[in-house]
Design an enzyme around this catalytic site. Structure first.
Site, mmCIF file in Angstrom:
data_model
loop_
_atom_site.group_PDB
_atom_site.id
_atom_site.type_symbol
_atom_site.label_atom_id
_atom_site.label_comp_id
_atom_site.label_asym_id
_atom_site.label_seq_id
_atom_site.Cartn_x
_atom_site.Cartn_y
_atom_site.Cartn_z
ATOM 1 C CB SER A 180 -0.981 -0.007 1.054
ATOM 2 O OG SER A 180 -1.746 1.104 1.047
ATOM 3 C CG HIS A 239 -4.400 -0.675 -1.003
ATOM 4 N ND1 HIS A 239 -3.911 -0.764 0.359
ATOM 5 C CD2 HIS A 239 -4.773 -2.222 -1.169
ATOM 6 C CE1 HIS A 239 -4.517 -1.670 0.993
ATOM 7 N NE2 HIS A 239 -4.837 -2.409 0.067
ATOM 8 C CG ASP A 265 -5.865 -5.234 2.325
ATOM 9 O OD1 ASP A 265 -6.336 -6.515 2.654
ATOM 10 O OD2 ASP A 265 -5.660 -4.902 1.093
#
EC number: 3.1.1.61
Length: 188
Positions: free
Chosen positions: A11, A38, A131
């Site tokens: 991310s 992401h 995540d």
């Protein structure tokens, strides 16, 4: 055991982290690599073009129902979850966001763990949320190899630290250690 696939999630700070790992894969690298980063919705995914110019292996955006091929890096398309089916093919989904993200790392990791079991390696890199933590736990529970970027060296340590908390058996590695590990998988 040589893995049948490698899954990587990143991310915040992920492009820089991947830029230190993916270009180091040798041209003879024959294991498919699936990557979730992401990225903002409704934005063209520039990752394929960026890494295609840097990597010795093929780089492409994952396509629905595509069969995984060795020596290829597959990036999840923006605003789609990337899943692995039981037969090893790719599936894309526009179902609800997971951990406020679509694509979500957990979705890829959990479905890949179901498909490949112990023949899977999962790597969680830098990021600002949780995540990937549940997904890495699923990989470890399935007997796969679980790796996290060492939180103390991550640009944003939240994601690797959360993954280590959920999967204490995961190996924390530096970029150099991750790169060496992957390169050794390509050794004849």
């Amino acid at each position: 055991m040589t893995p049948r696939a490698i899954v990587i999630g990143a991310s915040a700070g992920g492009v820089q982290a991947l830029s230190r790992i993916l270009p180091a894969l040798p041209a003879r690298f024959s294991i498919p690599v699936l990557v979730v980063v992401h990225v903002p919705r409704r934005r063209d995914n520039a990752l394929v073009e960026l890494f295609g110019a840097k990597c010795a292996v093929d780089v492409k955006e994952a396509e629905d129902k595509e069969v995984l091929g060795g020596g290829t890096i597959y990036f999840a398309p923006a605003d789609y979850h990337l899943l692995v089916e039981g037969d090893g093919s790719i599936s894309l989904s526009s179902e609800e966001a997971v951990n406020h993200s679509r694509p979500a790392i957990d979705v890829l990791f959990e479905t890949a763990a179901d498909a490949f079991g112990p023949a899977l390696t999962g790597i969680v890199l830098t990021g600002a949320n949780h995540d990937g933590a549940q997904g890495l736990k699923a990989i470890g529970a399935a007997g796969g190899v679980a790796i996290v970027e060492a939180p103390e060296t991550a640009e944003v340590p939240t994601m690797p630290a959360a993954a280590l908390e959920q999967c204490p058996s995961a190996r924390a590695m530096s970029f150099d250690q991750i790169t060496t590990y992957l390169q050794e998988l390509a050794a004849p």
